[in-house]
Every structure is written in structure tokens, then in C-alpha cells.
Motif scaffolding. Structure first.
Motif, PDB file in Angstrom:
ATOM      1  N   GLU A 211       7.482  15.005 125.829  1.00 19.96           N
ATOM      2  CA  GLU A 211       7.905  15.058 126.276  1.00 19.96           C
ATOM      3  C   GLU A 211       8.095  13.821 127.404  1.00 19.96           C
ATOM      4  O   GLU A 211       9.404  13.018 127.576  1.00 19.96           O
ATOM      5  CB  GLU A 211       7.981  16.104 127.829  1.00 19.96           C
ATOM      6  N   LEU A 212       6.897  13.414 127.922  1.00 15.37           N
ATOM      7  CA  LEU A 212       8.122  12.316 128.707  1.00 15.37           C
ATOM      8  C   LEU A 212       7.387  10.846 127.498  1.00 15.37           C
ATOM      9  O   LEU A 212       8.245   9.389 128.651  1.00 15.37           O
ATOM     10  CB  LEU A 212       5.607  11.278 130.233  1.00 15.37           C
ATOM     11  N   ALA A 213       6.880  10.422 126.870  1.00 12.75           N
ATOM     12  CA  ALA A 213       7.277   9.718 125.906  1.00 12.75           C
ATOM     13  C   ALA A 213       8.305   9.662 125.000  1.00 12.75           C
ATOM     14  O   ALA A 213       9.322   8.616 125.014  1.00 12.75           O
ATOM     15  CB  ALA A 213       6.539  10.107 124.493  1.00 12.75           C
ATOM     16  N   ARG A 214       9.226  10.692 125.002  1.00 12.97           N
ATOM     17  CA  ARG A 214      11.179  10.839 124.707  1.00 12.97           C
ATOM     18  C   ARG A 214      11.377  10.873 125.478  1.00 12.97           C
ATOM     19  O   ARG A 214      12.729  10.419 125.693  1.00 12.97           O
ATOM     20  CB  ARG A 214      10.791  12.636 124.328  1.00 12.97           C
ATOM     21  N   ILE A 215      11.599  11.547 126.786  1.00 10.47           N
ATOM     22  CA  ILE A 215      12.602  10.666 128.558  1.00 10.47           C
ATOM     23  C   ILE A 215      12.174   9.067 128.507  1.00 10.47           C
ATOM     24  O   ILE A 215      12.740   8.417 127.914  1.00 10.47           O
ATOM     25  CB  ILE A 215      12.057  11.042 129.776  1.00 10.47           C
ATOM     26  N   GLY A 216      11.001   8.692 128.252  1.00  8.46           N
ATOM     27  CA  GLY A 216      11.075   7.318 127.614  1.00  8.46           C
ATOM     28  C   GLY A 216      11.483   6.530 126.850  1.00  8.46           C
ATOM     29  O   GLY A 216      12.182   5.662 127.253  1.00  8.46           O
ATOM     30  N   ASN A 217      11.704   6.982 125.753  1.00  2.01           N
ATOM     31  CA  ASN A 217      12.123   5.940 124.439  1.00  2.01           C
ATOM     32  C   ASN A 217      13.603   6.455 124.751  1.00  2.01           C
ATOM     33  O   ASN A 217      14.560   5.267 124.692  1.00  2.01           O
ATOM     34  CB  ASN A 217      11.932   6.866 123.045  1.00  2.01           C
ATOM     35  N   ASN A 218      13.982   7.559 125.677  1.00  3.77           N
ATOM     36  CA  ASN A 218      15.635   7.639 125.817  1.00  3.77           C
ATOM     37  C   ASN A 218      16.163   6.523 126.820  1.00  3.77           C
ATOM     38  O   ASN A 218      16.952   5.766 127.209  1.00  3.77           O
ATOM     39  CB  ASN A 218      15.908   9.277 125.939  1.00  3.77           C
ATOM     40  N   LEU A 219      15.156   6.065 127.985  1.00  2.00           N
ATOM     41  CA  LEU A 219      15.234   5.132 128.868  1.00  2.00           C
ATOM     42  C   LEU A 219      15.153   3.578 128.485  1.00  2.00           C
ATOM     43  O   LEU A 219      15.794   3.116 128.987  1.00  2.00           O
ATOM     44  CB  LEU A 219      13.927   5.543 129.700  1.00  2.00           C
TER      45      LEU A 219
ATOM     46  N   VAL B 294      18.530   0.515 128.361  1.00  2.00           N
ATOM     47  CA  VAL B 294      17.973  -0.082 129.172  1.00  2.00           C
ATOM     48  C   VAL B 294      18.318  -0.891 127.579  1.00  2.00           C
ATOM     49  O   VAL B 294      18.781  -2.490 128.457  1.00  2.00           O
ATOM     50  CB  VAL B 294      15.799  -0.756 129.397  1.00  2.00           C
ATOM     51  N   ARG B 295      17.447  -1.683 126.915  1.00  4.54           N
ATOM     52  CA  ARG B 295      18.432  -1.986 125.971  1.00  4.54           C
ATOM     53  C   ARG B 295      19.175  -1.965 125.330  1.00  4.54           C
ATOM     54  O   ARG B 295      20.540  -3.414 125.201  1.00  4.54           O
ATOM     55  CB  ARG B 295      17.466  -1.348 124.405  1.00  4.54           C
ATOM     56  N   ALA B 296      20.289  -0.906 125.796  1.00 10.37           N
ATOM     57  CA  ALA B 296      21.531  -1.220 125.408  1.00 10.37           C
ATOM     58  C   ALA B 296      22.341  -2.002 126.864  1.00 10.37           C
ATOM     59  O   ALA B 296      23.481  -2.696 127.014  1.00 10.37           O
ATOM     60  CB  ALA B 296      22.495   0.191 125.332  1.00 10.37           C
ATOM     61  N   ALA B 297      22.291  -1.896 127.720  1.00 11.32           N
ATOM     62  CA  ALA B 297      21.767  -2.258 129.312  1.00 11.32           C
ATOM     63  C   ALA B 297      21.816  -3.684 128.833  1.00 11.32           C
ATOM     64  O   ALA B 297      22.748  -4.842 129.607  1.00 11.32           O
ATOM     65  CB  ALA B 297      21.581  -1.618 130.813  1.00 11.32           C
TER      66      ALA B 297
ATOM     67  N   ASP C 225      22.199  -0.414 136.772  1.00 11.54           N
ATOM     68  CA  ASP C 225      21.354  -1.330 137.230  1.00 11.54           C
ATOM     69  C   ASP C 225      19.973  -1.387 135.827  1.00 11.54           C
ATOM     70  O   ASP C 225      19.302  -0.466 135.990  1.00 11.54           O
ATOM     71  CB  ASP C 225      20.801  -0.828 138.437  1.00 11.54           C
ATOM     72  N   SER C 226      19.557  -2.707 135.293  1.00 11.14           N
ATOM     73  CA  SER C 226      18.683  -2.603 134.546  1.00 11.14           C
ATOM     74  C   SER C 226      17.582  -2.653 134.868  1.00 11.14           C
ATOM     75  O   SER C 226      16.403  -2.447 134.536  1.00 11.14           O
ATOM     76  CB  SER C 226      19.163  -3.439 133.102  1.00 11.14           C
ATOM     77  N   ASN C 227      17.394  -3.058 135.976  1.00 12.78           N
ATOM     78  CA  ASN C 227      16.240  -3.349 135.956  1.00 12.78           C
ATOM     79  C   ASN C 227      16.088  -1.927 136.777  1.00 12.78           C
ATOM     80  O   ASN C 227      14.427  -2.031 137.024  1.00 12.78           O
ATOM     81  CB  ASN C 227      16.097  -4.822 137.894  1.00 12.78           C
ATOM     82  N   LEU C 228      16.295  -1.275 137.214  1.00 17.08           N
ATOM     83  CA  LEU C 228      15.997   0.046 137.762  1.00 17.08           C
ATOM     84  C   LEU C 228      15.813   0.734 136.644  1.00 17.08           C
ATOM     85  O   LEU C 228      14.715   2.051 136.837  1.00 17.08           O
ATOM     86  CB  LEU C 228      17.150   0.906 138.522  1.00 17.08           C
TER      87      LEU C 228
ATOM     88  N   LEU D 258      11.327   3.493 133.470  1.00 24.37           N
ATOM     89  CA  LEU D 258      10.478   3.281 132.476  1.00 24.37           C
ATOM     90  C   LEU D 258       9.205   3.128 132.739  1.00 24.37           C
ATOM     91  O   LEU D 258       8.408   3.928 132.269  1.00 24.37           O
ATOM     92  CB  LEU D 258      11.610   2.354 130.864  1.00 24.37           C
ATOM     93  N   ALA D 259       9.032   2.277 133.459  1.00 21.95           N
ATOM     94  CA  ALA D 259       7.224   1.824 133.486  1.00 21.95           C
ATOM     95  C   ALA D 259       6.360   2.882 134.532  1.00 21.95           C
ATOM     96  O   ALA D 259       5.604   3.650 134.087  1.00 21.95           O
ATOM     97  CB  ALA D 259       6.976   0.215 134.143  1.00 21.95           C
ATOM     98  N   GLU D 260       7.322   2.672 135.563  1.00 27.79           N
ATOM     99  CA  GLU D 260       6.519   4.647 136.303  1.00 27.79           C
ATOM    100  C   GLU D 260       6.325   6.074 135.174  1.00 27.79           C
ATOM    101  O   GLU D 260       5.454   6.135 135.172  1.00 27.79           O
ATOM    102  CB  GLU D 260       7.821   5.144 137.385  1.00 27.79           C
TER     103      GLU D 260
END
Length: 97
Positions: A50-58, A62-65, A74-77, A82-84
Motif C-alpha cells: 500500500e505504501l508503494a502505491r501511495i509512493g508511486n502516486n506521490l 512530483v514529476r508533474a510538479a 510545493d514539489s520539495n514538500l 515521498l522519501a518518508e
């Protein structure tokens, strides 16, 4: 070979975490062979997926931003988030969460 009850419990838990019999675990360690990493608990695998799916969406956000498609976030946020999420996923797999 003799072990105290507490030593035997520790060794047994280590063997079970690697899906080895007590005998095979002791043989592997005694001969200096490489042990496989402990197997993650089923609940951890589900949470990690589930975290992997969320990370993929994030990551997509980020790529879109970064490409300018999305300009209101805020792309840095998002990158920090995503790292967390990834870090939490790895902690779950190792059983440290």
C-alpha cells in the motif's frame, strides 16, 4: 549441542524468521554460509504494498510538479513526503516500525 531454554528460544525465532528448521539454521551459521534475510510478516508486506502505491502516486505528482503540469503544490514538500513513505516501507519490511 546444548542450549539454555532462552538461548534455544532465540535461535528458534531466528530460524523461523528465515523459514529454516532449527537444525538447518544452526548448520548454516556453523558453516559460515550466508543466511537469507528474514521474511517479512504478511501484514508488513500488505502495508508495504500500500505504501508503494501511495509512493508511486506521490512520485507522479512530483514529476508533474517538476514538469510544470501542476503549479499549485510545493514539489520539495512532496519529494520529502515521498522519501518518508519509502523509508517507512523499508522499516516495515525489516520489522522496525
Amino acid at each position: 549441542m546444548r542450549f539454555t531454554p532462552s538461548e534455544r528460544d532465540i535461535i528458534k525465532n531466528l530460524a523461523e524468521s528465515r523459514r529454516l528448521s532449527l537444525r538447518d539454521f544452526i548448520r548454516t551459521v556453523a558453516l559460515g554460509r550466508k543466511l537469507l534475510a528474514p521474511v517479512a510478516a504478511a501484514i508488513n508486506r500488505r502495508v508495504y504494498q500500500e505504501l508503494a502505491r501511495i509512493g508511486n502516486n506521490l512520485n507522479q505528482l512530483v514529476r508533474a510538479a517538476n514538469s510544470g503540469t501542476v503549479t499549485s503544490c510545493d514539489s520539495n514538500l512532496l519529494q520529502n513526503l515521498l522519501a518518508e513513505v519509502r523509508n517507512l516501507g523499508f522499516q516495515l519490511l525489516r520489522g522496525h516500525a
